[in-house]
Design a protein around this motif. Sequence first.
Motif, PDB file in Angstrom:
ATOM      1  N   ARG A  59      58.278  59.768  47.726  1.00 40.27           N
ATOM      2  CA  ARG A  59      57.289  60.746  47.213  1.00 40.27           C
ATOM      3  C   ARG A  59      57.657  61.125  45.781  1.00 40.27           C
ATOM      4  O   ARG A  59      57.763  62.307  45.427  1.00 40.27           O
ATOM      5  N   SER A  88      62.821  68.550  46.704  1.00 45.20           N
ATOM      6  CA  SER A  88      61.468  68.787  46.196  1.00 45.20           C
ATOM      7  C   SER A  88      61.525  69.905  45.171  1.00 45.20           C
ATOM      8  O   SER A  88      62.154  70.927  45.408  1.00 45.20           O
ATOM      9  N   SER A  95      57.475  62.369  54.328  1.00 44.24           N
ATOM     10  CA  SER A  95      57.595  61.332  53.313  1.00 44.24           C
ATOM     11  C   SER A  95      58.103  60.019  53.889  1.00 44.24           C
ATOM     12  O   SER A  95      57.998  58.978  53.277  1.00 44.24           O
ATOM     13  N   SER A 127      60.755  63.331  58.001  1.00 40.46           N
ATOM     14  CA  SER A 127      59.885  64.100  57.127  1.00 40.46           C
ATOM     15  C   SER A 127      58.579  63.354  56.921  1.00 40.46           C
ATOM     16  O   SER A 127      58.460  62.173  57.201  1.00 40.46           O
ATOM     17  N   LYS A 177      56.921  74.503  43.121  1.00 41.81           N
ATOM     18  CA  LYS A 177      55.602  74.341  42.504  1.00 41.81           C
ATOM     19  C   LYS A 177      55.571  75.170  41.228  1.00 41.81           C
ATOM     20  O   LYS A 177      55.824  76.374  41.255  1.00 41.81           O
ATOM     21  N   THR A 206      66.298  67.120  39.782  1.00 38.69           N
ATOM     22  CA  THR A 206      65.367  66.347  40.592  1.00 38.69           C
ATOM     23  C   THR A 206      64.160  66.000  39.719  1.00 38.69           C
ATOM     24  O   THR A 206      64.163  66.261  38.515  1.00 38.69           O
ATOM     25  N   THR A 218      65.345  75.009  45.675  1.00 37.11           N
ATOM     26  CA  THR A 218      64.720  73.821  46.235  1.00 37.11           C
ATOM     27  C   THR A 218      63.945  74.205  47.486  1.00 37.11           C
ATOM     28  O   THR A 218      64.234  75.181  48.145  1.00 37.11           O
ATOM     29  N   GLN A 219      62.929  73.409  47.788  1.00 39.99           N
ATOM     30  CA  GLN A 219      62.076  73.695  48.932  1.00 39.99           C
ATOM     31  C   GLN A 219      62.000  72.453  49.800  1.00 39.99           C
ATOM     32  O   GLN A 219      60.976  71.808  49.903  1.00 39.99           O
ATOM     33  N   LYS A 229      56.604  66.762  38.704  1.00 36.37           N
ATOM     34  CA  LYS A 229      55.379  66.050  38.321  1.00 36.37           C
ATOM     35  C   LYS A 229      54.869  66.607  36.999  1.00 36.37           C
ATOM     36  O   LYS A 229      54.453  67.773  36.926  1.00 36.37           O
ATOM     37  N   ARG A 281      62.746  65.263  49.921  1.00 37.39           N
ATOM     38  CA  ARG A 281      61.837  64.149  50.098  1.00 37.39           C
ATOM     39  C   ARG A 281      62.604  62.976  50.658  1.00 37.39           C
ATOM     40  O   ARG A 281      63.733  62.728  50.281  1.00 37.39           O
TER      41      ARG A 281
END
Length: 252
Positions: free
Chosen positions: A97, A47, A26, A24, A50, A244, A15-16, A247, A19
Motif C-alpha cells: 500500500r 501508516s 493490505s 491486514s 492523515k 515512512t 503512527t496509526q 502520499k 501496512r
Amino acid sequence: MVLAALLLTAGCASTQGVRGAPGSASDRTGSAVPAYVRWGLAAPLPSPPKPSRPTLPARGLPPVVDRVPTRDKVVFLTYDDGAEKDPRFVDLVRELRLPVTMFLTDSVAGPGYGHFARLRAVGAGLQNHTLDHAALRGLPYAGQRAEICGQQRKLHTRFGVRPHLFRPPYGTYDATTLRAAADCGIRAVVLWRATMTTDLSFTTGTRSLRPGDVIAVPATETLSPTLKERTVRLLRRIQEQGLTVGKLDDYL
Ligand SMILES: [Zn+2]
C-alpha cells in the motif's frame, strides 16, 4: 533555484497501524508471510497520519517545492517519465500500500497507459510531466503552455484525472513556466531533495533524509537495478532513518 514553499501542514509523527502486516487489509494475497517480509523489509511500514487539509494558494503562481514543511515523519516517493512498466512494481505498490506519485510524460508513458491505470487502481497518484519532455526554461509561453496543458488534457482523457502537481523535465523552469502551469490548473511545481538511482544522492549538502523530503526515483529502461529493486532499497533507507512514506497528493 528553489523557492520557499508557503505551505502549512499540521499533524504529529504518531503512527496509526502498519501496512503489509499479516492479516491486514493490505495483505490480500492470502500468503501466511507478511507482505513486508516478502519484499525484503525488516519491519512493516507504519501508516502515516492523515495530513490536515493542504493550504496551497488558491490563486497566483504555483509555489516550487522540493520538500513539504511537515513534522510528520514522512518522505514522498515520486517517479518520473513512465518508461519502466514492470508488473511487479504494481504488485509492490499494492501489497505494501505504497503511496507513490507518478509524474508522467505522454511520449514516454503513452504506449503503456494500461500499466499506469493499474497503478492508479492500487492508489498511485498520476501527475503532469509534460507531453514530450522538453526542457522548458527559455521557451516561449505558447510552447510551454502547450507542453503542460496538452498533458493535462491527455491525463484527463485517459484516466479522468485533473493533475494539480507538475514537475518540469530536468527540473529546469523559469517564470514563464510558472505562469503557463498556473494557466493549466497546476497548483504546485514539485522538484526533489534526493534522487534514488543505484544509491541515494542529495541535491543539498545533507547526507540523510529529513521529514517532508521529496525523493525522485528516475525510471529508465536501461537503469539497473530495476525500479522495483531500487524502491525496496530506498524503503530500507527510509526505515533506517525512522521515517515512512506519505502520499504527496494528500500533502499538497
Ligand atoms: Zn523526466
